[in-house]
Design a protein around this motif. Structure first.
Motif, PDB file in Angstrom:
ATOM      1  N   TRP A  12      25.120 -39.174-130.825  1.00  0.00           N
ATOM      2  CA  TRP A  12      25.951 -38.341-129.579  1.00  0.00           C
ATOM      3  C   TRP A  12      27.451 -38.369-129.506  1.00  0.00           C
ATOM      4  CZ3 TRP A  12      23.957 -37.008-125.558  1.00  0.00           C
ATOM      5  CH2 TRP A  12      22.334 -37.778-124.439  1.00  0.00           C
ATOM      6  N   TRP A  13      27.640 -37.083-128.775  1.00  0.00           N
ATOM      7  CA  TRP A  13      29.006 -36.972-129.193  1.00  0.00           C
ATOM      8  C   TRP A  13      29.437 -37.023-128.056  1.00  0.00           C
ATOM      9  CZ3 TRP A  13      29.109 -32.312-132.928  1.00  0.00           C
ATOM     10  CH2 TRP A  13      29.687 -32.659-133.979  1.00  0.00           C
ATOM     11  N   CYS A  14      31.278 -37.301-127.372  1.00  0.00           N
ATOM     12  CA  CYS A  14      31.634 -37.193-126.064  1.00  0.00           C
ATOM     13  C   CYS A  14      32.358 -35.871-126.000  1.00  0.00           C
ATOM     14  CB  CYS A  14      32.451 -38.587-126.247  1.00  0.00           C
ATOM     15  SG  CYS A  14      33.637 -38.403-124.527  1.00  0.00           S
ATOM     16  N   ALA A  15      31.954 -35.214-124.696  1.00  0.00           N
ATOM     17  CA  ALA A  15      32.401 -34.114-124.543  1.00  0.00           C
ATOM     18  C   ALA A  15      33.534 -34.148-124.011  1.00  0.00           C
ATOM     19  CB  ALA A  15      30.963 -33.267-123.884  1.00  0.00           C
ATOM     20  N   GLY A  16      34.530 -35.281-123.077  1.00  0.00           N
ATOM     21  CA  GLY A  16      35.671 -35.289-122.442  1.00  0.00           C
ATOM     22  C   GLY A  16      35.326 -35.793-121.673  1.00  0.00           C
ATOM     23  N   VAL A  17      36.120 -36.133-120.257  1.00  0.00           N
ATOM     24  CA  VAL A  17      36.152 -36.138-119.337  1.00  0.00           C
ATOM     25  C   VAL A  17      35.546 -34.648-117.773  1.00  0.00           C
ATOM     26  CG1 VAL A  17      37.566 -36.642-117.222  1.00  0.00           C
ATOM     27  CG2 VAL A  17      37.869 -38.287-119.119  1.00  0.00           C
ATOM     28  N   ARG A  18      35.352 -35.160-116.613  1.00  0.00           N
ATOM     29  CA  ARG A  18      34.736 -34.459-116.149  1.00  0.00           C
ATOM     30  C   ARG A  18      34.882 -35.093-114.903  1.00  0.00           C
ATOM     31  NH1 ARG A  18      28.823 -32.555-118.913  1.00  0.00           N
ATOM     32  NH2 ARG A  18      30.065 -32.171-120.789  1.00  0.00           N
ATOM     33  N   VAL A  23      35.329 -39.279-108.444  1.00  0.00           N
ATOM     34  CA  VAL A  23      35.311 -40.017-109.218  1.00  0.00           C
ATOM     35  C   VAL A  23      35.411 -39.536-110.896  1.00  0.00           C
ATOM     36  CG1 VAL A  23      33.973 -42.337-110.555  1.00  0.00           C
ATOM     37  CG2 VAL A  23      34.238 -41.838-108.215  1.00  0.00           C
ATOM     38  N   PRO A  24      36.016 -39.782-112.299  1.00  0.00           N
ATOM     39  CA  PRO A  24      35.615 -39.384-113.033  1.00  0.00           C
ATOM     40  C   PRO A  24      34.854 -39.613-114.436  1.00  0.00           C
ATOM     41  CG  PRO A  24      36.873 -41.275-113.451  1.00  0.00           C
ATOM     42  CD  PRO A  24      37.579 -40.725-111.928  1.00  0.00           C
ATOM     43  N   GLU A  25      34.058 -38.272-115.107  1.00  0.00           N
ATOM     44  CA  GLU A  25      32.774 -39.145-115.884  1.00  0.00           C
ATOM     45  C   GLU A  25      33.250 -38.745-117.859  1.00  0.00           C
ATOM     46  OE1 GLU A  25      29.510 -38.070-112.228  1.00  0.00           O
ATOM     47  OE2 GLU A  25      30.393 -36.175-114.257  1.00  0.00           O
ATOM     48  N   LEU A  26      32.656 -39.186-117.806  1.00  0.00           N
ATOM     49  CA  LEU A  26      32.172 -38.789-119.613  1.00  0.00           C
ATOM     50  C   LEU A  26      31.762 -38.628-119.824  1.00  0.00           C
ATOM     51  CD1 LEU A  26      34.050 -41.796-120.942  1.00  0.00           C
ATOM     52  CD2 LEU A  26      35.218 -39.607-121.268  1.00  0.00           C
ATOM     53  N   GLY A  27      31.611 -36.828-120.299  1.00  0.00           N
ATOM     54  CA  GLY A  27      30.329 -36.390-120.722  1.00  0.00           C
ATOM     55  C   GLY A  27      30.153 -36.400-122.313  1.00  0.00           C
ATOM     56  N   TRP A  28      28.440 -36.251-122.693  1.00  0.00           N
ATOM     57  CA  TRP A  28      28.325 -36.717-123.614  1.00  0.00           C
ATOM     58  C   TRP A  28      26.904 -35.869-124.557  1.00  0.00           C
ATOM     59  CZ3 TRP A  28      30.112 -40.729-126.141  1.00  0.00           C
ATOM     60  CH2 TRP A  28      30.635 -41.880-125.883  1.00  0.00           C
ATOM     61  N   SER A  29      27.205 -35.104-125.320  1.00  0.00           N
ATOM     62  CA  SER A  29      25.940 -34.063-126.085  1.00  0.00           C
ATOM     63  C   SER A  29      25.296 -34.516-127.030  1.00  0.00           C
ATOM     64  CB  SER A  29      26.505 -33.377-126.381  1.00  0.00           C
ATOM     65  OG  SER A  29      28.080 -33.054-127.212  1.00  0.00           O
ATOM     66  N   ARG A  30      24.427 -34.918-127.373  1.00  0.00           N
ATOM     67  CA  ARG A  30      23.434 -34.391-128.610  1.00  0.00           C
ATOM     68  C   ARG A  30      22.864 -32.953-128.775  1.00  0.00           C
ATOM     69  NH1 ARG A  30      20.432 -40.179-129.934  1.00  0.00           N
ATOM     70  NH2 ARG A  30      19.209 -39.069-128.444  1.00  0.00           N
ATOM     71  N   GLY A  31      23.051 -31.855-129.735  1.00  0.00           N
ATOM     72  CA  GLY A  31      21.988 -31.258-129.609  1.00  0.00           C
ATOM     73  C   GLY A  31      22.372 -30.623-128.059  1.00  0.00           C
TER      74      GLY A  31
END
Length: 313
Positions: A12-18, A23-31
């Motif tokens: 899983w890679w972090c996609a940064g803050v959204r 309320v802020p969220e951290l996005g994650w992606s894998r494929g």
């Protein structure tokens, strides 16, 4: 984030803050898979960078080259993916037939630091939170090209930019005047913009009434964090960070307690007192392993000074 990093392991890679809401969220992606982790002020946040940083791809697609990208790149993309991402953005003016409604806004980031921009109406204020706008007001709404034309007219007539470097925003964020002063500056700019109706302002753009929205509370910039433990803690308000992460490196650690967030920036209270800013655009494309405690072992830079203040280990 420590728990979230652990659960997001295994590619899983972090996609940064959204900022889909307040309320802020951290996005994650894998494929092609996506997930988010909701952030909370006062909670611990920590990770260790592993290996190399890779291109995050474009428009939700994986980089076909699996390219390695520089640690200091805030885009996190190789040249080809950056070109593709830009070509399909609103700013590229390639969607003249876009049927959606857009809004023109006036954003305030600090004394004398204002800009004009546009965003899709369905996104609400998400774009303003993503940019770290301390205060803002809507100005008008209408078709894309009318909104774009208004943006150009205002930039030329009012002498305001459409982009402000994040480094400038961080400097001003530490010296914010009170709420009334912030609102007054936005209102003054709104009055100057409204006076341009009939002088280049497209007829298809509906002017919206002045309503200044202040986001200091949403960002947590009105909070004063308790100091972290030894050595020699020195309490500083969350809005007064003096150092920022310059880049991540293999084995580099960033861990602390989240005390504020604005745009892509997370403000972390760290051991020894003080607050370090982490621009989450720098962590995209890295494999991250969970870390606890309060420790920063990556190159740092002085905010406003431009000099390197710390290094790895």
């Amino acid at each position: 984030m420590t728990r979230e990093v652990r659960e997001s392991g295994g590619g899983w890679w972090c996609a940064g803050v959204r900022w889909p809401g307040e309320v802020p969220e951290l996005g994650w992606s894998r494929g092609g898979r996506r997930r988010v982790s909701v952030l909370a002020y006062g909670a611990g946040l920590g990770f260790r960078a592993v290996g190399e940083r890779h291109c995050v791809g474009a428009r939700g697609n994986v980089c076909p080259l699996g390219a390695v990208v520089p640690g200091r790149s805030t885009g996190g993309r190789c040249a080809e993916c950056a070109r593709l991402d830009r070509a399909h953005s609103v700013a590229a003016d390639t969607m003249a037939d876009d049927p959606r409604t857009y809004r023109v806004y006036l954003a305030w980031f600090g004394p004398g630091l204002v800009k004009v921009g546009i965003t899709g109406e369905e996104r609400g204020a998400a774009r303003l939170r993503e940019q770290g706008a301390v205060a803002f007001s809507w100005l008008g709404r209408g078709p894309l090209m009318a909104a774009r034309r208004t943006e150009e007219v205002l930039r030329a007539a009012l002498g305001v930019p459409d982009r402000i470097p994040y480094a400038r925003k961080r400097v001003e964020r530490g010296h914010l005047p009170d709420t009334d002063e912030r609102a007054a500056e936005v209102a003054e700019l709104y009055a100057r913009a409204a006076a341009l109706e009939g002088r280049g302002w497209p007829e298809s753009l509906e002017r919206l009434p002045l309503e200044v929205v202040d986001q200091v509370g949403i960002f947590g910039l009105d909070r004063t964090p308790e100091p972290e433990p030894e050595p020699e803690p020195v309490p500083l308000p969350a809005s007064w960070p003096v150092r920022a992460v310059r880049e991540l490196v293999d084995g580099g650690v960033v861990a602390g307690r989240l005390v504020a967030a604005a745009g892509p920036d997370l403000h972390l209270a760290v051991a020894g007192g003080g607050v370090v800013v982490l621009d989450t655009r720098l962590i995209t494309g890295w494999d991250l392993a969970a870390e606890s405690g309060s420790d920063v072992r990556v190159p740092l830079i002085d905010i406003g000074g431009g000099g390197v203040q710390g290094g790895l280990f």
